[in-house]
Design a protein around this motif. Structure first.
Motif, mmCIF file in Angstrom:
data_model
loop_
_atom_site.group_PDB
_atom_site.id
_atom_site.type_symbol
_atom_site.label_atom_id
_atom_site.label_comp_id
_atom_site.label_asym_id
_atom_site.label_seq_id
_atom_site.Cartn_x
_atom_site.Cartn_y
_atom_site.Cartn_z
ATOM 1 N N LEU A 75 0.765 -1.330 0.226
ATOM 2 C CA LEU A 75 -0.303 -0.242 0.273
ATOM 3 C C LEU A 75 0.399 1.229 -0.428
ATOM 4 N N THR A 77 3.412 2.108 -1.323
ATOM 5 C CA THR A 77 4.283 2.170 -2.956
ATOM 6 C C THR A 77 3.590 2.693 -3.720
ATOM 7 N N TYR A 78 2.047 2.868 -3.489
ATOM 8 C CA TYR A 78 0.319 3.635 -3.887
ATOM 9 C C TYR A 78 0.364 4.534 -3.174
ATOM 10 N N ASN A 115 -4.269 -5.633 -2.293
ATOM 11 C CA ASN A 115 -4.590 -5.810 -3.612
ATOM 12 C C ASN A 115 -6.443 -5.164 -2.892
ATOM 13 N N LEU A 120 -6.316 -1.950 -5.627
ATOM 14 C CA LEU A 120 -5.479 -1.446 -6.523
ATOM 15 C C LEU A 120 -4.685 -2.349 -7.777
ATOM 16 N N MET A 122 -4.328 -4.906 -8.995
ATOM 17 C CA MET A 122 -3.418 -5.879 -9.504
ATOM 18 C C MET A 122 -3.517 -6.670 -10.384
ATOM 19 N N ARG A 126 2.107 -9.123 -11.372
ATOM 20 C CA ARG A 126 1.850 -7.677 -10.530
ATOM 21 C C ARG A 126 2.582 -8.204 -9.059
ATOM 22 N N TYR A 130 5.540 -7.772 -6.660
ATOM 23 C CA TYR A 130 5.676 -7.476 -4.909
ATOM 24 C C TYR A 130 5.679 -8.699 -3.662
ATOM 25 N N THR A 182 9.147 0.259 -5.037
ATOM 26 C CA THR A 182 8.494 0.055 -5.636
ATOM 27 C C THR A 182 9.156 -1.098 -6.386
#
Length: 346
Positions: A75, A77-78, A115, A120, A122, A126, A130, A182
């Motif tokens: 989270l 990284t977002y 996610n 997210l 993803m 992806r 992570y 990230t």
């Protein structure tokens, strides 16, 4: 974007290093880590409960629990600095530190939690990026995420991708290293291999742990060419033989042999050398192959029948060890095609 009030995350246990497939082959089992999640009103914070393996020792603080710590990293990284208000109940039947991918399943659960909780959206590929930023062993996290019998590898990174702090060396959640950044894309690659449904896995789990770091420490830095060729020949045969019906038990058993990690780790698991020698298709009908599960100490026997008798034979060897023997339990598991999944409820 629809936000569901409740959702459930399911992640299978795994076994890696199958036979000659050290750091290559892994499989997903019908033994599941589950997270039952419910969104709470704003300002409620995180409410986390836990039952099952490790219940007495697993921390329930978001920044310390491996599942939620991984989710917080994703989270962040977002640009999201905390988990949304959630009630999370974790049910974990996967023994900790026994070679059944407990940490890999927890990392995958954390990424999938981020996610779902953060909407997210993803892709699975992806999410694998992570996962590999936290748990640098694709042979565990890939089958946990995708399911089935999986071969995987990490790609070679370009020099600019290795500039600090791009990729952590290994397992930052355990060794206290700084939070990884990230992830770049396509860190790991995988393929799901065929698996005949006739073969089940008997996991015989002794009552002690072997730390992955200790199991890695006993491995040599250099290998003899003959030993590398030995494993390459067998992995090429094994990955096809395990997909074919009728099952060729003798061929699979021979192809399960390894010279890269098991000979160096056998002193960490009392009785292991005896098991590899005595538990064969000739001595116990139904046996297809036997190997160390992950870094151990669980012993994995692939079989088509006589599961209880085979498990008892392995347990007897554990029990007969000096100084009172070793207690163990066993589970007969299917190799499952489906990996981590999220179910949403209104």
């Amino acid at each position: 974007m629809t936000t569901h009030n409740k959702f459930k995350i399911t992640v299978p246990a795994t076994s890696a290093n199958i036979g000659p497939g050290f750091d290559v082959l892994g499989m997903a089992f019908s033994l599941y880590l589950t997270l039952d999640c419910e969104r709470l009103p704003a300002g409620s914070g995180l409410q986390m409960t836990y039952e099952g393996e490790g219940a007495k020792d697993v921390p329930l603080v978001a920044e310390k629990n491996l599942i939620t710590k991984t989710a917080l990293y994703v989270l962040s990284t977002y640009g999201i600095t905390s988990l949304p208000p959630l009630k999370i109940h974790v049910t974990n039947p996967i023994p900790l530190g026994r070679g059944l991918g407990s940490s890999g399943s927890a990392v995958v659960a954390g990424v999938v939690l981020a996610n779902a909780a953060g909407n997210l959206q993803m892709t699975n590929d992806r999410m694998l990026d992570y996962c590999l930023m936290v748990e640098r062993h694709p042979d565990n996290v890939a089958p946990a995420l995708f399911g089935g019998f999986v071969a995987s590898f990490l790609r070679e990174l370009e020099p600019e991708e290795l500039d600090p702090p791009s990729i952590p060396r290994s397992e930052p959640t355990r060794n206290g290293a700084a939070q990884p950044p990230t992830p770049i894309t396509d860190i790991g690659h995988y393929i799901q291999l065929g698996w005949t449904k006739e073969i089940k896995a008997i996991a015989v789990i002794p009552d002690f742990e072997v730390a992955t770091e200790d199991a890695r420490a006993v491995l040599p830095d250099m290998y003899q060419r003959a030993d590398v060729i030995y494993n390459l020949q067998r992995i090429a045969v094994l990955t096809t033989a395990l997909s074919r019906t009728p099952v060729n038990a003798d061929l699979i058993h021979k192809a399960m042999s390894d010279k890269v990690h098991q000979p160096y780790r056998k002193h960490l698991i009392p009785g292991m050398a005896e098991m590899l020698e005595k538990i064969t298709p000739k001595t116990y009908p139904g046996v297809v192959g036997i190997c160390l599960s992950g870094a151990g100490p669980t012993i994995l026997v692939l079989a088509t029948e006589n599961f209880e008798q085979i498990a008892a034979a392995v347990q007897d060897i554990f029990t007969s060890q000096p100084n009172g023997g070793i207690k163990s339990m066993y589970k007969v598991l299917d190799v499952v095609e489906e990996g981590a999944k999220t179910e949403y409820f209104d």
